[in-house]
Design an enzyme around this catalytic site. Structure first.
Site, PDB file in Angstrom:
ATOM      1  N   TYR A 199       0.957  -1.109   0.025  1.00 33.75           N
ATOM      2  CA  TYR A 199       0.013  -0.297  -0.007  1.00 33.75           C
ATOM      3  C   TYR A 199       0.920   1.287   0.190  1.00 33.75           C
ATOM      4  CZ  TYR A 199      -4.937   0.073   0.031  1.00 33.75           C
ATOM      5  OH  TYR A 199      -6.476  -0.139  -0.387  1.00 33.75           O
ATOM      6  N   GLU A 201      -0.382   5.001  -0.591  1.00 32.98           N
ATOM      7  CA  GLU A 201      -1.192   6.212  -0.749  1.00 32.98           C
ATOM      8  C   GLU A 201      -0.165   7.358  -0.642  1.00 32.98           C
ATOM      9  OE1 GLU A 201      -5.531   4.937   0.781  1.00 32.98           O
ATOM     10  OE2 GLU A 201      -4.132   5.908   2.183  1.00 32.98           O
ATOM     11  N   ASP A 345      -5.536  14.030 -25.596  1.00 34.32           N
ATOM     12  CA  ASP A 345      -5.662  12.470 -25.013  1.00 34.32           C
ATOM     13  C   ASP A 345      -4.940  11.502 -26.090  1.00 34.32           C
ATOM     14  OD1 ASP A 345      -6.006   9.857 -24.421  1.00 34.32           O
ATOM     15  OD2 ASP A 345      -8.355  10.187 -23.933  1.00 34.32           O
ATOM     16  N   THR A 371      -3.105   6.320 -22.224  1.00 31.18           N
ATOM     17  CA  THR A 371      -2.802   4.981 -21.657  1.00 31.18           C
ATOM     18  C   THR A 371      -1.299   4.508 -21.919  1.00 31.18           C
ATOM     19  OG1 THR A 371      -3.587   3.848 -23.936  1.00 31.18           O
ATOM     20  CG2 THR A 371      -5.311   4.344 -22.229  1.00 31.18           C
ATOM     21  N   LYS A 374      -1.580   0.778 -25.528  1.00 24.76           N
ATOM     22  CA  LYS A 374      -1.813   0.606 -26.769  1.00 24.76           C
ATOM     23  C   LYS A 374      -0.862   0.684 -27.564  1.00 24.76           C
ATOM     24  CE  LYS A 374      -6.760   2.287 -25.584  1.00 24.76           C
ATOM     25  NZ  LYS A 374      -7.592   3.468 -25.440  1.00 24.76           N
ATOM     26  N   ARG A 380      -1.478  -2.384 -18.886  1.00 24.43           N
ATOM     27  CA  ARG A 380      -2.621  -1.965 -19.048  1.00 24.43           C
ATOM     28  C   ARG A 380      -2.620  -0.604 -17.822  1.00 24.43           C
ATOM     29  NH1 ARG A 380      -6.973  -2.603 -21.723  1.00 24.43           N
ATOM     30  NH2 ARG A 380      -5.511  -4.190 -22.867  1.00 24.43           N
TER      31      ARG A 380
HETATM   32  C1  LIG Z   1      -8.551   3.973 -25.049  1.00 24.52           C
HETATM   33  C2  LIG Z   1      -8.796   5.013 -24.749  1.00 24.52           C
HETATM   34  C3  LIG Z   1      -8.973   5.838 -23.370  1.00 24.52           C
HETATM   35  C4  LIG Z   1      -8.765   4.873 -22.055  1.00 24.52           C
HETATM   36  O1  LIG Z   1      -9.140   3.876 -21.799  1.00 24.52           O
HETATM   37  P1  LIG Z   1      -9.231   3.011 -20.648  1.00 24.52           P
HETATM   38  O2  LIG Z   1      -9.887   1.658 -21.064  1.00 24.52           O
HETATM   39  O3  LIG Z   1      -9.909   3.777 -19.739  1.00 24.52           O
HETATM   40  O4  LIG Z   1      -7.755   2.484 -20.154  1.00 24.52           O
HETATM   41  C5  LIG Z   1      -8.718   7.155 -23.120  1.00 24.52           C
HETATM   42  N1  LIG Z   1      -8.948   7.851 -24.287  1.00 24.52           N
HETATM   43  C6  LIG Z   1      -8.777   7.382 -25.608  1.00 24.52           C
HETATM   44  C7  LIG Z   1      -8.751   8.203 -27.018  1.00 24.52           C
HETATM   45  C8  LIG Z   1      -8.824   6.062 -25.690  1.00 24.52           C
HETATM   46  O5  LIG Z   1      -8.587   5.563 -26.950  1.00 24.52           O
END
Ligand SMILES: *Cc1c(COP(=O)(O)O)cnc(C)c1O
Length: 559
Positions: A199, A201, A345, A371, A374, A380
């Site tokens: 843990y 935090e 994002d 993320t 990807k 993840r």
């Molecule tokens: C995949 C994605 C996310 C977030 O995905 P999580 O499944 O919450 O990890 C956020 N923004 C975009 C543009 C994405 O393609």
């Protein structure tokens, strides 16, 4: 060359002799024991195995009465191949064929003089690099892909069955899901590590729990490497996922009811950018923007006009299904004119950004979220990058604002992933993902399929199967799935089908590129996609492609 050597009490005399004989030519590190007092062989075998596994030593030598116990311990380590050699011949062969790197000798099995001969032959023999031996050594190492979790075979066979099924699926199917990738073994090791026991935090140096020094080190590495990799001033690596990273930025900057402008979900945006069923759409006033109806790409002038009218607090760009390069410099201009925050994002394109295959938003944006699983190909999870002046606000939005204890095992895996991206090969990977995507896209396009926006600049493209063949994305994805090619149905801009059926499919090349596929394989896969979609109801075509796809992927193993 460095050699690590150790024995148990039964091998001390022979060890002394070997240290002396080998020291003439190479540097030998003697891990003991120094005398014949009874000791436990695993303690000594592990010291040598550590050095060989980490690369600190090129070879290891382990001696006990039979050599057997020592070899059993050493062979539990990744990248260690320990061999018991009773003869010079066996030492030569195991070097050549198996690439053995730890020699185990039985002090009761061979004479002292002959043991010296065996050791010298072992060290002097190069590994046979011919294809068939290389292939077998590689299979030997890969046996570890399932043995990663071989304890579960015994402890929880039901969960093990699920993991085995996923492993088999990866081994036999062509994965073109644009949001997925294949993690490295190193990432998976960190993610499955004991760091999950802690843990923590708070943040490194300022935790609410004792005993956080080890996890502090891991999280500090992740933060530092993230900043270095992306040229960011501050990184928060704690968000559990990409949606949580977005939540952190909203919480750090705006109030409920404030306005966010974002790309509409059915045109390639993301749930967490303001979908009415998502927290973002429930808490904030979302004004969607769209792509141009004709070109299907963003019209920045139109975006500017709309933003000047709407006056959002945040202009959010980034998408889950946008195949074109985003012009971050232009977006910055718009944000400056409007006087709003610029948030990008980059979840989908983070790996392309890290590898220089897509322009970076970091120099322009106030906040960049992503993320890590990807195109980046790590565990993840999520992350926020921001300017130093927002560091405190973001950190307290994540904790205590919205999360409790961070997943330090996953954070460690993020650190591993960021380090992997600092190698030149990985930069080449990002370029190859785009090249592969363009070749795959063109192959499908040349068979008459309409591609949204006419092509792709990044790792994904959208095929309009409705206009081309009168079928839905759902039907297309199901037929391809039956043929061993995994894609997802996806809405296309101004889609007339429901989100459950859709007019399109989304195709991405991150995962197949991780497996080492190049342009030639993309042409094959593109041809199969068209074959299956041309004959949507023909199960014999699906069966033929499935067999061919399986044969192809066998040559491109997942890491
Ligand atoms: C995949 C994605 C996310 C977030 O995905 P999580 O499944 O919450 O990890 C956020 N923004 C975009 C543009 C994405 O393609």
């Amino acid at each position: 060359m460095k050699i690590a050597i150790a024995s148990d009490h039964g091998g001390v005399d022979l060890k002394s002799l070997l240290v002396k004989a080998l020291s003439e030519k190479v540097s030998v590190v003697d891990y003991g024991p120094a005398d014949k007092a009874s000791c436990d062989y695993p303690d000594y075998a592990m010291k040598v195995a550590f050095d060989v596994a980490s690369g600190a030593a090129e070879f290891g030598v382990l001696i006990c009465r039979s050599g057997i116990g020592m070899s059993m311990v050493a062979n539990r380590f990744q990248n260690v191949r320990a061999a018991i050699c009773p003869t010079v011949d066996s030492a030569v062969t195991t070097r050549q064929h198996n690439g053995a790197n730890v020699l185990c000798i039985g002090a009761d099995v061979v004479s002292a003089d002959y043991a010296v001969e065996i050791a010298k032959a072992f060290i002097a023999t190069p590994v046979d690099e011919s294809e068939r031996h290389a292939r077998r050594r590689w299979k030997l190492e890969r046996a570890g892909r399932l043995s990663d979790c071989s304890g579960l075979m015994h402890d929880d066979p039901e969960v093990f069955a699920a993991i085995k099924a996923q492993t088999e699926q990866e081994d036999t199917e062509i994965n073109l899901i644009a949001s997925e990738n294949t993690s490295s073994r190193a990432c998976r090791e960190a993610a499955g590590s004991v760091l999950m026991n802690k843990y923590a935090e708070g943040y490194p140096g300022k935790r609410w729990y004792s005993g956080c020094l080890p996890v502090d080190a891991a999280e500090e590495l992740a933060r530092k490497r993230a900043c270095e990799l992306f040229g960011a001033e501050h990184a928060n690596v704690q968000p559990h996922c990409g949606s949580a990273a977005n939540m952190a930025v909203y919480f750090a900057t705006i109030k409920p009811g404030d306005t966010i402008m974002s790309l509409s979900l059915d045109q390639g945006g993301h749930l967490s950018h303001g979908s009415p069923v998502n927290f973002s759409g429930k808490i904030y006033n979302i004004v969607p923007y769209t792509v141009d109806r004709k070109t299907e790409v963003l019209d920045y002038d139109a975006l500017e006009r709309q933003a000047m009218e709407v006056k959002p607090k945040i202009l959010l760009t980034g998408a889950s299904a946008y195949p074109r390069t985003l012009d971050f410099r232009r977006i910055r201009e718009i944000c400056d004119k409007v006087g709003c925050l610029m948030m990008v994002d980059m979840a989908h394109i983070a790996g392309l950004v890290a590898g220089g295959a897509h322009p970076s938003p970091v120099p322009y944006a106030d906040f960049v979220t992503t993320t890590t699983h990807k195109t980046l190909g790590g565990p993840r999870g999520g992350m926020v990058l921001c300017k130093e002046k927002y560091a405190k606000a973001v950190d307290s939005a994540v904790f205590p604002g919205m999360q409790g204890g961070p997943l330090e095992n996953i954070i460690a895996a993020k650190a591993v992933c960021f380090r992997e991206w600092m190698s030149p090969e990985k930069k080449g990977y990002a370029q190859q993902v785009v090249k592969n995507c363009q070749v795959l896209c063109k192959t499908v396009q040349d068979r008459g399929y309409r591609i949204v926006s006419g092509g792709t600049d990044n790792h994904l493209f959208l095929v309009d199967v409705k206009t081309t063949k009168g079928i839905t994305g759902k039907e297309a994805a199901a037929a391809l799935d039956a043929a061993g090619i995994v894609v997802n149905k996806n809405t296309i801009p101004y889609d007339t089908e429901s989100p459950f059926k859709t007019s399109g499919i989304r195709v991405g090349t991150a995962s197949v590129t991780t497996r080492g596929m190049k342009e030639a394989e993309m042409i094959k896969i593109g041809t199969w996609i068209a074959d299956v979609l041309d004959n949507i109801a023909d199960t014999s075509v699906q069966a033929r492609v499935k067999a061919e796809a399986k044969a192809l992927v066998a040559g491109f193993p997942v890491p």
